[in-house]
Each structure stands twice: as structure tokens, then as C-alpha cells.
Design an enzyme around this catalytic site. Structure first.
Site, PDB file in Angstrom:
ATOM      1  N   ARG A 117       0.937  -1.293  -0.093  1.00  0.00           N
ATOM      2  CA  ARG A 117      -0.008  -0.091  -0.008  1.00  0.00           C
ATOM      3  C   ARG A 117       0.894   1.291   0.127  1.00  0.00           C
ATOM      4  O   ARG A 117       0.354   2.238  -0.681  1.00  0.00           O
ATOM      5  CB  ARG A 117      -1.105  -0.008   1.279  1.00  0.00           C
ATOM      6  CG  ARG A 117      -1.811   1.292   1.407  1.00  0.00           C
ATOM      7  CD  ARG A 117      -2.396   1.746   0.036  1.00  0.00           C
ATOM      8  NE  ARG A 117      -3.090   0.625  -0.804  1.00  0.00           N
ATOM      9  CZ  ARG A 117      -3.383   0.811  -1.885  1.00  0.00           C
ATOM     10  NH1 ARG A 117      -3.307   1.799  -2.570  1.00  0.00           N
ATOM     11  NH2 ARG A 117      -4.170  -0.268  -2.580  1.00  0.00           N
ATOM     12  N   LYS A 152       1.112  25.270  -4.317  1.00  0.00           N
ATOM     13  CA  LYS A 152       0.152  24.556  -3.795  1.00  0.00           C
ATOM     14  C   LYS A 152       0.152  23.051  -3.675  1.00  0.00           C
ATOM     15  O   LYS A 152      -0.562  22.486  -4.444  1.00  0.00           O
ATOM     16  CB  LYS A 152      -1.082  25.168  -4.513  1.00  0.00           C
ATOM     17  CG  LYS A 152      -1.442  26.596  -4.213  1.00  0.00           C
ATOM     18  CD  LYS A 152      -2.584  27.006  -5.206  1.00  0.00           C
ATOM     19  CE  LYS A 152      -2.829  28.594  -4.891  1.00  0.00           C
ATOM     20  NZ  LYS A 152      -4.009  29.118  -5.914  1.00  0.00           N
ATOM     21  N   LYS A 184       3.827  40.101  -4.438  1.00  0.00           N
ATOM     22  CA  LYS A 184       2.344  40.134  -4.770  1.00  0.00           C
ATOM     23  C   LYS A 184       1.751  41.344  -4.140  1.00  0.00           C
ATOM     24  O   LYS A 184       2.338  42.079  -3.679  1.00  0.00           O
ATOM     25  CB  LYS A 184       1.948  38.788  -4.094  1.00  0.00           C
ATOM     26  CG  LYS A 184       2.248  37.724  -4.875  1.00  0.00           C
ATOM     27  CD  LYS A 184       1.273  36.269  -4.352  1.00  0.00           C
ATOM     28  CE  LYS A 184       1.791  35.170  -5.294  1.00  0.00           C
ATOM     29  NZ  LYS A 184       0.934  33.876  -5.114  1.00  0.00           N
ATOM     30  N   GLU A 213       3.808  40.207  -9.629  1.00  0.00           N
ATOM     31  CA  GLU A 213       2.546  39.855  -9.946  1.00  0.00           C
ATOM     32  C   GLU A 213       1.846  41.212 -10.143  1.00  0.00           C
ATOM     33  O   GLU A 213       1.846  42.192  -9.403  1.00  0.00           O
ATOM     34  CB  GLU A 213       1.655  39.175  -8.781  1.00  0.00           C
ATOM     35  CG  GLU A 213       0.307  38.608  -9.293  1.00  0.00           C
ATOM     36  CD  GLU A 213      -0.558  38.010  -8.107  1.00  0.00           C
ATOM     37  OE1 GLU A 213      -0.443  36.812  -8.282  1.00  0.00           O
ATOM     38  OE2 GLU A 213      -1.033  38.502  -7.247  1.00  0.00           O
ATOM     39  N   ASP A 234      -2.066  38.600 -13.480  1.00  0.00           N
ATOM     40  CA  ASP A 234      -2.898  38.018 -12.836  1.00  0.00           C
ATOM     41  C   ASP A 234      -4.611  38.168 -13.295  1.00  0.00           C
ATOM     42  O   ASP A 234      -4.759  39.416 -13.031  1.00  0.00           O
ATOM     43  CB  ASP A 234      -2.956  38.432 -11.139  1.00  0.00           C
ATOM     44  CG  ASP A 234      -3.733  37.665 -10.078  1.00  0.00           C
ATOM     45  OD1 ASP A 234      -4.035  36.477 -10.372  1.00  0.00           O
ATOM     46  OD2 ASP A 234      -4.246  38.006  -9.162  1.00  0.00           O
TER      47      ASP A 234
END
Length: 304
Positions: A117, A152, A184, A213, A234
Site C-alpha cells: 500500500r 500549492k 504580490k 504579480e 493575474d
């Protein structure tokens, strides 16, 4: 200064990172070191030998194949048993059809079944990311634009997931907060302006590449004027993005030109609109979904 997106995308999976993921996964599954599998160790004789295959149960792009051997080695070491023999029949980055054999293995039954597994979890996750990434790469084919990942990622699995993006044909953006400065909106507010944020970063970390950004043409002009050579556009509609790209490209060449400015589209990207966005002339598109929303691939280990 070289931006992460400009680096070669052929780095292998860090073996130490893989070993750490396997070790943590086995600790979760087996309990306190060296751990135990109460079902396998109660029902199967210590000296039982088995043979089997790891195979794809659906079409996919393979990633994480080294987890087979690493997991077998770690389980064998915990149990004080020989490590099973592993013969690989595929390689990371391969496109596999359903039913394709990935690896053949033989050895102690306790090792194989206890490792099963963990190795499948790791490979299924990595192959899911690689397969999803390949869909984006295929959708962008011929446009000149390339797909990027983001930060992310699943906590603890960043190295694995970003490797899987590479195996799917995608490009790694920065690995973390340490290797590339990304200005940002909140940084701009705190620093007072785009130019102010860039100046502070250059003073503190002169060796680090800077990306900014932007949401408007005015912000883009300010960033370029302050020396930024990588802009993230963006959540801008394709028409507005195309106009901004054209303006930046017009200023790259000739006397007093800026030189190359890398342009990345970010926010609101889908497989349905990816070619429209690519047509604006951007160099890259960053897609958090490559790592935060990729479904796993169904892989299996079958004895026989």
C-alpha cells in the site's frame, strides 16, 4: 540571475526526499518502529515467498517508480528479511495503457505485502500529477507557452509532486520561499509600491531573481521600470492580456529597450480556455491544480 522556469527540467527525484516520504508513510501504516502488520504476519509463514507485478489499471503517465525499490528495501530492513528482487518494465514519464506492467517482483511475502500500500500510494499520487500535467502540456502543444506548477502542494510531498510535474512535461516554478522572490499585492501594500518592494529585495537578497504579480498595465510598467524581468499577469481577460503582452514586447528591443521580459498568465486558467490565453503571447501559465487537484491513478500489485 536565472529564474527557476529557465532551468533544465530534467532533474531526477531526490533519493533522500523519497526515502523520507517512504519512512514517514511506513511509520503511519505500521506503528512504532519497526512496526507490524498484524494480518500479514499472523496469516502468512515467515519463510513464504511470493511473486507478482505492479501494473497500471488505467491509462496514465508514470511517475514515482523508484518508490517500488525504496519501499521494499525499507520494509525488508525493518523486518530483518532479504529485499525482494525488483525488475522494472517502465520508466517515469512513460505513457502507459491500462494493464501495462510497471514492475515484476519476487521475494519474502511479508515484505511484499507490507510494502504494497505504501508504494502504491506514492506512485498513484505522483502518476496522477504527471497524468494531469500531461493534459495541459498536450493542450498547449504548438503554442509556445509552457505550463508551470505552484507552491500549492501537499505538505511533505513537494519534492515528489514537483518531480511528477516534470515527468508530465511541465515546468517547476520556485521550490519555496527561499529561491525566488515573488512580489504580490500584500507585499506591494506593505512596501508602499512595486518599485519599493523590488528595491528592498535587491538590497537584502541581491542574488535572488525577482518576479512581480501585476493586475494592470500601469503596474507592469512600474515593475519593468524598476528592473523586473518576470511579470505574472493575474486574472486578466485574454483581450487585456494580449494588449499588455504586445506593449511589453514592443519595449524589449531597440535602443534603450528592456531586454527579454518573461510573462506568465495566472488565475482563472482551465483546459477550456488555455489556448485562448496562450494566443496572447505569454511564455508561461501557472496552474495550481496540477498539484492541488490531480486525482490519483489506479495502480495495483497482484500476486500470481
Amino acid at each position: 540571475m536565472t529564474h527557476p522556469e529557465e532551468l533544465p527540467q530534467d532533474a531526477p527525484l531526490d533519493p533522500e526526499a523519497l526515502a523520507r516520504v517512504v519512512r514517514i508513510s511506513l511509520d503511519e501504516d505500521l506503528g512504532p518502529f519497526p512496526g507490524r502488520d498484524v494480518t500479514t504476519q499472523a496469516t502468512i509463514p515467515d519463510d513464504a515467498q511470493v511473486a507478482g507485478v505492479v501494473a497500471a489499471r488505467e491509462g496514465c503517465v508514470l511517475a514515482g517508480i523508484d518508490a517500488v525499490g525504496e519501499t521494499m528495501r525499507q520494509v525488508a530492513s525493518r523486518l530483518g528479511l532479504p529485499s525482494p528482487e525488483v525488475a522494472l518494465e517502465a520508466a517515469d514519464g512513460d505513457r502507459l495503457a491500462a494493464g501495462a506492467v510497471i514492475a515484476r517482483l519476487s521475494g519474502p511475502g511479508h515484505v511484499v505485502l507490507i510494502a504494497e500500500r505504501t508504494l502504491l500510494n506514492i506512485m498513484s499520487r505522483a502518476s496522477g500529477v504527471a497524468t494531469h500535467t500531461r493534459r495541459w502540456v498536450d493542450a498547449l502543444s504548438g503554442t509556445g507557452a509552457r505550463v508551470l506548477d505552484t507552491r500549492k502542494t501537499t505538505p511533505g510531498l513537494r519534492e515528489l509532486e514537483k518531480y511528477a510535474v516534470r515527468m508530465g512535461g511541465g515546468v517547476n516554478k520556485r521550490m519555496g520561499l527561499y529561491d525566488c522572490a515573488m512580489v504580490k499585492d500584500n507585499h506591494i501594500v506593505a512596501a508602499g509600491s512595486v518599485a519599493g518592494a523590488i528595491a528592498r529585495i535587491r538590497a537584502a537578497y541581491p542574488e535572488v531573481p525577482i518576479q512581480v504579480e501585476v493586475e494592470t498595465a500601469a503596474q507592469a510598467a512600474e515593475a519593468i521600470g524598476a528592473g523586473a524581468r518576470f511579470l505574472m499577469i493575474d486574472n486578466m481577460p485574454p483581450a487585456g492580456m494580449a494588449a499588455l503582452v504586445a506593449s511589453v514586447r514592443a519595449g524589449e528591443n531597440g535602443p534603450g529597450g528592456t531586454g527579454k521580459v518573461w510573462l506568465e498568465a495566472t488565475g482563472g486558467l482551465t483546459l477550456a480556455n488555455v489556448r485562448d490565453v496562450a494566443a496572447t503571447g505569454v511564455d508561461f501559465m501557472s496552474v495550481g491544480a496540477l498539484t492541488h487537484s490531480s486525482p490519483i491513478v489506479d495502480l495495483g500489485l497482484d500476486l500470481g
